[in-house]
Design an enzyme around this catalytic site. Sequence first.
Site, mmCIF file in Angstrom:
data_model
loop_
_atom_site.group_PDB
_atom_site.id
_atom_site.type_symbol
_atom_site.label_atom_id
_atom_site.label_comp_id
_atom_site.label_asym_id
_atom_site.label_seq_id
_atom_site.Cartn_x
_atom_site.Cartn_y
_atom_site.Cartn_z
ATOM 1 C CG ASP A 485 -0.256 0.089 2.526
ATOM 2 O OD1 ASP A 485 0.838 -0.490 2.658
ATOM 3 O OD2 ASP A 485 -0.786 0.730 3.452
ATOM 4 C CD GLU A 491 -0.478 0.392 6.570
ATOM 5 O OE1 GLU A 491 -0.488 1.418 7.247
ATOM 6 O OE2 GLU A 491 -1.499 -0.030 5.974
ATOM 7 C CG ASP A 498 -4.610 -0.707 -0.864
ATOM 8 O OD1 ASP A 498 -5.505 -1.251 -0.200
ATOM 9 O OD2 ASP A 498 -3.976 0.281 -0.457
ATOM 10 C CD GLU A 756 -2.994 6.199 3.429
ATOM 11 O OE1 GLU A 756 -2.099 6.903 3.933
ATOM 12 O OE2 GLU A 756 -3.375 5.121 3.929
HETATM 13 C C1 RAM Z 1 -4.590 1.762 5.353
HETATM 14 C C2 RAM Z 1 -4.094 1.987 3.957
HETATM 15 C C3 RAM Z 1 -4.374 0.818 3.063
HETATM 16 C C4 RAM Z 1 -5.815 0.403 3.168
HETATM 17 C C5 RAM Z 1 -6.153 0.089 4.588
HETATM 18 C C6 RAM Z 1 -7.595 -0.265 4.801
HETATM 19 O O1 RAM Z 1 -3.729 0.956 6.032
HETATM 20 O O2 RAM Z 1 -4.728 3.128 3.449
HETATM 21 O O3 RAM Z 1 -4.060 1.201 1.769
HETATM 22 O O4 RAM Z 1 -6.075 -0.706 2.344
HETATM 23 O O5 RAM Z 1 -5.879 1.211 5.397
#
Ligand code: RAM
Length: 923
Positions: A485, A491, A498, A756
């Site tokens: 992501d 993370e 995604d 994002e």
């Molecule tokens: C966050 C990021 C990721 C998404 C999740 C639900 O960690 O934005 O891309 O898929 O949330």
Amino acid sequence: MTVSEEHLVPYGLTCEMLDEPLGLDEPAPRLSWKLRSGVRGDAQTAYRITVALTEDDLDTGRLLWDTGRRAGEDALLVPYDGPPLQSSTRYHWRVAVWDARGEQTAHAGSWFETGLLHPGDWKAAWIARDPESAPAQDPPQDEDRTERTRHLLPCAHLRRDFTVASPLVRARAYVSARGLYELRINGRRVGDAELAPGWTEYRHRVLYQTYDVGDLLREGANTVGAVLADGWWSGFVGFDSRRAALHYGDAPQVIVQLLLDFADGSRRWVASDGSWREHPGPIRYADLLMGEFVDARDDLPGWDEPGYDDSAWSPVVVAGTDTAVLEAAPDRSVRVLEDLPAQAVRRRPDGRFIVDLGQNMVGRVSLTVRGARAGQRIRLRHAEMLTGDGELYLDNLRTAEATDFYVAAGRPVEVFEPRFTFHGFRYVEVAGYPGDLRPDDVTGRVLHSDTPWTGEFTCSDETVNKLHDNIRWGQRGNFVSIPTDCPQRDERLGWLADAQVFLPTACRNADVSAFFARWMRDVVDAQHPDGAFGDVVPELCMLREGAPAWGDGGVIIPWTLYRVYGDRRVLERSYPAMKAWVDHVHRHNPDLVWRRRTGNHYGDWLQVNAETPRDLLATAYFARSAELVARTAAVLGEGADAARYEALHAAVRDAFIDAFVDVDDGSVAGGTQTGYLLALAFGLLPPRTVPAAVARLAADIEAHDRHLTTGFVGVSLLCPVLAEHGRPDLAYALLHQDTYPSWCYSIRHGATTIWERWDGWTEEGGFQSPAMNSFNHYSLGSVGEWLYGGVAGIGQHPDSVAYRDLLLKPTVGGRLTSAHARQETARGTVECGWSLDPGGLRVDAVVPPGARAALVLPTAAPGDVREGGEPVSGRDDIEVVARTGHALTVRLGSGRYRFTAPPPAPVAPSSPSTVLLQDSPTP
Ligand code: RAM
């Protein structure tokens, strides 16, 4: 063979979707080739594949496998079906093709090589630093260690000497690690793979790489060595504040096996075992999230060459002999694929420097250091953005320290480049640098999984081109071993939603066939016993079952790979898991509205004040997944399943309508753009309701002053659905929109990647909460698919596989005066583009041999269309199939075409919305 390019020629030969793969372990690898021809309407009518051990054998007919002349157009993924393949063997193959006239026109050749096919082929053991051995270095006392890096251990260097007693004809290295490795032979690095062996669902598989090391070995004394780092195996991974030790292992291990084939026909293995020796060396620690610390004073000159005295080194321990988990890497490695020169260096008053690479990128820097004294400590910190006062904006990295240290050896010139970490950044802060830092001293080394670029898109509007460019940078930065992501914070996980929303765009830009097929194996293996896919794969941090649109990635991704690349095997291998997912959702939601077992239901993640009812979103995905399982069953010849899942799909669709749709006025519960988009894109509405629903969608966009409100789930559907349903004007309005929220808003504020969140940074609010604010996320870039498919117009018929039946449908509109896309598909080159000039509309198209196309040409005067300067009617190379008031549809065989026509009439924003909504205002 020299052939005239005029005629049908096979090119781009691959085995298992890879060009000359070394070390495959598929028992029936699949062979593919692309075709080109200068002859209009050409097609392959037959082919013959021959396989032999050498090229000479191919010439002289000493064949292992010969398909004979097989009639047909097949050129994609033809499975090898000869005698069982042997381990560590190179197979040469050749394909000859016959053209549309039935004449054999050309042949082309390539090779593939097998890896270790049988469990007994592995002689090596996993070896590691002995945790009991006395540290050869003082315990860490670096003042820069933090709470998190305090306990990280040095990268072990492991070595052994060996003798090559007679001339070699061939040598291979098979290597893997639980952790990350760099292999060295006789003072040189082996291969250029980075972060090898990559990240997989380690409990199920660890990949090994194969290298040709013939040129590195010599008769006499030789040395093989490996440097070993924690990586995903035992380093920090994801957002758990603990180290991955709890996820996988507590220390890295490596396994190495060299195969030596001698001129006299004999063979010898040099394998990692208890005889190797180990020493820490200069890398005090290396961690993917935290960074790397190198003390060059501890360099080990000559450690990987013969004659080095390793008597002070410690014996390694054998950490295991289990090799069943090892699989040959079926895709290309992560590599450094680009270098970015620094654009600017600014000195801060306290002597630090801030370097701007001009591009938010993923990788690390190479730093040249001149005239440092021994022991001088240089610190590099990395950030995507700057704060208002020109300092690094670090808050959004959360616990990822993304900090590298270099302690100089004191040589006149030293170059520091970390090897076992990566960061997501545009800016680098350099502290402790001796003297003046010049732009030339810093290079951004861009690394990502090597997925060859196959698509090009360009148009007359520079902001749209920039958007396309930013989308590609998001793809680069987040295809690092797995589709992640984000690349910067703590993370970097393989989120399934995604991946599924972005995959269609990714496939346009690059050949991601092998990359995604390999990741799908992990998605399947990580499936929970009751059929739930997870949210992330490899599965860690998020252990709950997958949410709607997230878990559904397990169904959508293999289907997309099949549609784009014709990869039927990924469907076969994923099929039981795809079914199990749909069965799981069904079992817990027998009334067919998906309300229960929705995991961490994220809804339309990161939408803009337009929460789509979650049950609606979930049920739409339930219908979609059931439909794709039905279609998969049909492809795989599972007739009973196809009927069963099609019935389920129809029933879920009915339940969706009952629960969420007013079939008379076209309203969909919640009234959000994403709600309408899901209903329209997934075919969930009765046909008579569609126009009213489109009108409501359009009205909502207008009500937001031509702005989107969609999050991750809805965004990919926006432009395609609007354009498909007669509102290309609105699709373009959203594409060109540059006030918040929009794609171009971020560009207007300097974005070089996709963010994002729509509001990652705004004029009013500044930075969003640092708790979750990545500036390099690809999900909202899923509009890239529409640039190729809608704007330029390269699409395929709904039943077409691997672009066999092209649907070329350029969308003339917006501010654009031209747009052009070129895609290297699995069959060959496809192009479609248009330009408006005073002379009228020009449309260019290229159709590869074996494909056919329907081209829809938008023009106000379909009767006046010409191709190559000649009218289109009455020709045998162009068939006119439909003529409406504003378009001409023609059918084309392979070839290159240039159409000219009067321009389309300006698109009048159609107004049923207005009419309708006067009667029944939006809910
Ligand atoms: C966050 C990021 C990721 C998404 C999740 C639900 O960690 O934005 O891309 O898929 O949330």
